[in-house]
Design an enzyme around this catalytic site. Structure first.
Site, short mmCIF file in Angstrom:
data_model
loop_
_atom_site.label_atom_id
_atom_site.label_comp_id
_atom_site.label_asym_id
_atom_site.label_seq_id
_atom_site.Cartn_x
_atom_site.Cartn_y
_atom_site.Cartn_z
N ARG A 1 5.57 -0.23 -1.89
CA ARG A 1 6.08 1.02 -1.32
C ARG A 1 6.85 1.73 -2.43
NH1 ARG A 1 2.84 0.40 2.09
NH2 ARG A 1 3.10 0.28 4.35
N GLU B 1 6.06 10.11 -0.63
CA GLU B 1 4.65 10.52 -0.71
C GLU B 1 4.25 11.29 0.55
OE1 GLU B 1 3.13 6.45 -1.20
OE2 GLU B 1 2.24 6.57 0.81
N HIS C 1 -2.16 6.11 -2.74
CA HIS C 1 -1.97 5.10 -1.68
C HIS C 1 -3.33 4.68 -1.09
CE1 HIS C 1 1.09 3.51 1.46
NE2 HIS C 1 0.05 2.70 1.37
C1 DGY Z 1 -0.42 -0.90 4.67
O1 DGY Z 1 -1.27 -1.40 5.39
O2 DGY Z 1 0.79 -1.14 4.79
C2 DGY Z 1 -0.89 0.07 3.65
O3 DGY Z 1 0.09 0.39 2.74
C3 DGY Z 1 -1.42 1.32 4.33
O4 DGY Z 1 -0.35 1.98 4.93
#
Ligand code: DGY
Length: 328
Positions: free
Chosen positions: A241, A270, A288
């Site tokens: 993250r 983001e 992402h």
């Molecule tokens: C997750 O599954 O946490 C990925 O980052 C997609 O949001």
């Protein structure tokens, strides 16, 4: 017969998943490309017992208080930092996520980003497209080796371990890691993984991959002091993250070549990206897409739907985050 339960599908979902949910529930479907604004989400959750969401919908204590009929939140993501889990548990709202089905796909992306970053592939591609490829020279786009180097992994859960396997068995890398809790000795032995303090990991890694969950505790846990411990030849990869890294500090370290390069799939705030990062040559940026393959996204969506169906029809959902609610 029980009344048909009402749910909100708050993001676009595969047709098969929507059909499956519509066959059982009264579905309000948000088919837009952009997420619902917070007040729209609140309005559309009124009278709904279940919510199918993704990482872009925030479930806060205030939202829960405003939506007292909500009983189940099913997120199509493994990460759940967008959900106040404690607040859900306190209000007996069951929360489910989608672990496991995305592990290998996300590890693939992490490793691809590591390779692209170490071997300066983003820089090379931009240069070539811009007509900047004039000749060969000994140091032209010379980057860092991957094979045989030390792969540092911060956060050694399922995805961290899958990355370790790629490094050890695919590239002969030495594996070092730091995690809240140490792995079982047999897992360490299988991965050839050495447990280090966070500081030792930062100073020994040639490539450092961040795979830890985001929380108040991990917020900006890679900042100026941590970056200062890294080798000037090291690369930093973040697929966890954005908020884990202080992006201003990272941009300064990259600009001054205090570390060699970074590969980032996630960003604080983001889809906005720190504008300084956008100007730096030694950073590879992806939007992402860690779990973004069609088979994996379909599996995640299917699991999110199965969780919601089970939870709303009195079965035990496959992957609950607060199962204590079920046993209470
Ligand atoms: C997750 O599954 O946490 C990925 O980052 C997609 O949001």
């Amino acid at each position: 017969m029980d009344a048909v339960k009402k749910i909100l599908v708050a993001r676009r979902a595969p047709a098969a998943v929507l059909d499956k949910l519509s066959a059982r529930f009264d579905v309000d479907y948000h088919d837009g490309v952009m997420p619902l604004a917070a007040d729209e989400l609140r309005a559309r959750l009124q009278g709904r017992a279940g919510a199918y969401i993704t990482g872009t919908e925030r479930i806060s204590a205030e939202l829960l208080d405003a939506c007292p009929d909500l009983r189940v939140v099913s997120t199509m993501s493994v990460g759940y930092n967008h959900i106040d889990l404690a607040a859900c548990t306190a209000r007996r709202v069951l929360v489910t996520n989608t672990p496991d089905v995305l592990t290998e796909t996300t590890a693939d992306l992490g490793f691809a980003l590591l390779m692209a970053t170490a071997r300066r592939m983003g820089e090379g591609e931009r240069l070539l497209r811009d007509g900047g490829w004039k000749s060969w020279s000994w140091d032209f786009l010379a980057g860092q080796d991957v094979h045989g180097t030390t792969l540092g992994i911060l956060g050694m859960g399922r995805i961290g371990q899958a990355i370790a396997r790629r490094g050890r068995f695919g590239f002969g890398m030495k594996i070092a890691y730091h995690n809240r809790s140490r792995l079982a000795p047999e897992t360490e032995a299988e991965l050839g993984a050495r447990y280090l303090s966070k500081e030792a990991l930062l100073s020994q890694a040639d490539h450092l991959v961040l795979v830890l969950p985001y929380s108040a505790e991990s917020h900006h846990c890679i900042a100026a002091a941590e970056l200062a411990l890294m080798k000037p030849t090291a690369t930093l990869i973040n697929i966890a993250r954005g908020g884990i890294v202080d992006e201003d500090a990272l941009a300064a370290a990259l600009r001054e070549n205090r570390i060699a390069a970074a590969g980032l799939d996630v960003f604080e705030g983001e889809p906005r990206v720190n504008p300084v990062l956008l100007t730096l040559p030694n950073v590879v940026l992806t939007p992402h897409i860690g779990s973004a393959t069609m088979p994996t996204r379909l599996a995640m969506a299917g699991l999110a739907a199965d969780n919601l169906i089970a939870a709303l029809t009195g079965d035990v959902p496959p992957t609950p985050l607060n199962p204590e609610i079920l046993s209470a």
